[in-house]
Structures are given as structure tokens and as C-alpha cells.
Motif scaffolding. Sequence first.
Motif, PDB file in Angstrom:
ATOM      1  N   UNK A  59       7.974  -2.928   8.386  1.00  0.00           N
ATOM      2  CA  UNK A  59       7.277  -2.932   7.099  1.00  0.00           C
ATOM      3  C   UNK A  59       6.496  -1.666   6.823  1.00  0.00           C
ATOM      4  N   UNK A  60       6.893  -0.546   7.425  1.00  0.00           N
ATOM      5  CA  UNK A  60       6.128   0.686   7.241  1.00  0.00           C
ATOM      6  C   UNK A  60       7.038   1.908   7.271  1.00  0.00           C
ATOM      7  N   UNK A 120       0.856  -1.193   0.000  1.00  0.00           N
ATOM      8  CA  UNK A 120       0.000   0.000   0.000  1.00  0.00           C
ATOM      9  C   UNK A 120       0.886   1.236   0.000  1.00  0.00           C
ATOM     10  N   UNK A 121       0.634   2.140  -0.952  1.00  0.00           N
ATOM     11  CA  UNK A 121       1.323   3.425  -1.031  1.00  0.00           C
ATOM     12  C   UNK A 121       0.249   4.498  -0.980  1.00  0.00           C
ATOM     13  N   UNK A 140      -5.004   4.528   9.769  1.00  0.00           N
ATOM     14  CA  UNK A 140      -4.424   3.321  10.363  1.00  0.00           C
ATOM     15  C   UNK A 140      -4.160   2.298   9.265  1.00  0.00           C
ATOM     16  N   UNK A 141      -3.067   1.565   9.432  1.00  0.00           N
ATOM     17  CA  UNK A 141      -2.693   0.518   8.483  1.00  0.00           C
ATOM     18  C   UNK A 141      -2.271  -0.715   9.268  1.00  0.00           C
ATOM     19  N   UNK A 142      -2.887  -1.827   8.945  1.00  0.00           N
ATOM     20  CA  UNK A 142      -2.532  -3.105   9.572  1.00  0.00           C
ATOM     21  C   UNK A 142      -1.996  -4.053   8.507  1.00  0.00           C
ATOM     22  N   UNK A 143      -1.017  -4.864   8.875  1.00  0.00           N
ATOM     23  CA  UNK A 143      -0.471  -5.876   7.975  1.00  0.00           C
ATOM     24  C   UNK A 143      -0.720  -7.240   8.600  1.00  0.00           C
ATOM     25  N   UNK A 144      -1.496  -8.059   7.907  1.00  0.00           N
ATOM     26  CA  UNK A 144      -1.880  -9.378   8.428  1.00  0.00           C
ATOM     27  C   UNK A 144      -2.481  -9.277   9.826  1.00  0.00           C
ATOM     28  N   UNK A 192       3.789   4.136   3.408  1.00  0.00           N
ATOM     29  CA  UNK A 192       4.130   2.978   2.591  1.00  0.00           C
ATOM     30  C   UNK A 192       4.231   1.761   3.492  1.00  0.00           C
ATOM     31  N   UNK A 193       3.436   0.744   3.202  1.00  0.00           N
ATOM     32  CA  UNK A 193       3.398  -0.431   4.080  1.00  0.00           C
ATOM     33  C   UNK A 193       3.314  -1.703   3.246  1.00  0.00           C
TER      34      UNK A 193
END
Length: 288
Positions: free
Chosen positions: A248-249, A136-137, A163-167, A202-203
Motif C-alpha cells: 500500500x505504499x 495520503x499523497x 514515516x507513514x503508518x497505515x492502521x 503515496x500510501x
Amino acid sequence: MIKMNVAVNQSEIEVASVRGKSALITCKNIQPLKILHPVSHHNCCHLVLTSYGGGMVSADVVNINVKCGADTKTFIGSQSNTRIYKKVLNAITGQNIKGEVAENALTVVFPDPVVLQAESRFKQSQHWEVRRGGLLFLADWFQAGRTDSGEKYLFDMYLSEISIAIDGQLQVLDRFNFDPKENIADSPANFGQYQSMLSIYFAGTPDNPKFKKIEEKLLEIKLATQPVLNYDVSAQSCIISTTRAREGAYILRAMGKSRIDLQWLCDNIMDMLSDPELLEYNPMKRKF
């Protein structure tokens, strides 16, 4: 706590890989939002968010649900600046985006600035879930007002939560609240001489080769814009900061005296994203 009425219906965007090409398979527009879908000759779904009046009037609320399926490439931009008009009866204008980026998908969200006009009240939220292998950008950009006409920080309220979550693991939670009547906007502790503020998030999964390609570019920008000894901020037309928030962010912050002062940065980033392994072309070049 400020409460905002949320519409029952929401606009829907869904992109899926169809015969090896990213295709828009669901598109539902709820006023005042209008979603445009320019034809792309590449493996990328190009979407443009716009409105019927060139902006959002008092009490307008836009709710968007975005789903980017596995192995897709999606670019979401805007037709022009999103103008937030003055409040009526103290109502709040709002936009809420809930997004999903599936496995091995690349989603780039890069709209023009939100322009907060005099006496406007605006609240936005964006909540994104990124699956392993996805990228995600996300750009979030706001302008102090109709600055060419001398209007600067005359809006009543601006609230933002991203907010951004990964898995399922929260990686970024960025909240911002500014009221010019309670804060001195041009204080060095706030915005100083700057009127255009751009945040880029960026994540993704660090072991993804595409992640590494974008990461290298962000670090290159960081090195090229690092302050030197005796750095005079007042002499700079823009200032930039790049930080790795998590493994990762990354978060990039930029402030410019005008939008034009940040255009070189946007052009640089979009040229990077047009790499054949990423978006494959520069969607902004179709616009200007």
C-alpha cells in the motif's frame, strides 16, 4: 545526536466534513508559520503554508498538527519556496509535522521546494497515520541553494525523517542526512549534476478505487521514464525512479538539473489529482 529545541505550542489544522463539504474547523497559527485558507468552490479544503519573511531564519522551529477527518479532501501547499537562511550561533532551523488521515479521506501535501541557503542548518520530520480507506499523497522537495545565483550545496546540514503508518502498521520510514562538508555533493554517488530533488510518497488501502487510479498513473510515469539500453544519465535533464515500497505504499524519486526540469512532472501529477474522484480541481492553477 543533534538536539533541537521544540516549542511547547504547536500550530493546529483540522478538516472535517460539514454538510458534504470539506471544511477547516480548526486553524491555529504559531509564528513564524502563517496558514492561509483560499476559498474553494469544490469539496476540497485548500490550505497554504507561508511565513512572515518568506522563509525560516536561524533557530525558527515550526510544529504542525494536522487532522483530516473522515470523508474529507484536503490540499496543503505553500505560497512559494521555503528559504532556509544562514545559521546564527550554530542554531538549527526545524519543521515537524504530525498528521492523521481518517477513513475515506484524501490528503495531498505538495509544497514548493525548501531552498537551503549557504551556511544554513535544517532538520525536518513528518509522521503520518493513515486509517483504512484513507489516502495520503505527500511531496517533499528540496533545492541545493540559490542556484540561479550560482549557490550550490553550500548549506551546512540537512536532516529529514518521514514515516507513514497505515492502521498502526509502519509502511514507510525514510531517513536522509547530508552534510556537504563531509560528502562530495556533485559526485555521481550523491547528486552529480542535479540540483533539485523531489520525493513523492503515496500510501493507502490498495482495494480503494482511488488508490488504484493514482497507482496506475505512477506506473504509467514509471514506464514512460524507464531507462533504455545505452542510457546516458549525463544527457538527461532529469531522472525518475518509481518503487512500490509496500503493498500500500509507493515512492517516486526525481532529480532535475533545475526546478524547471521537474515542473512537467509536477504538472502531470497535479492534472491527475484534479480528477473529479480525487481533488476535483487543480489547486496549483490558482497560484501561477
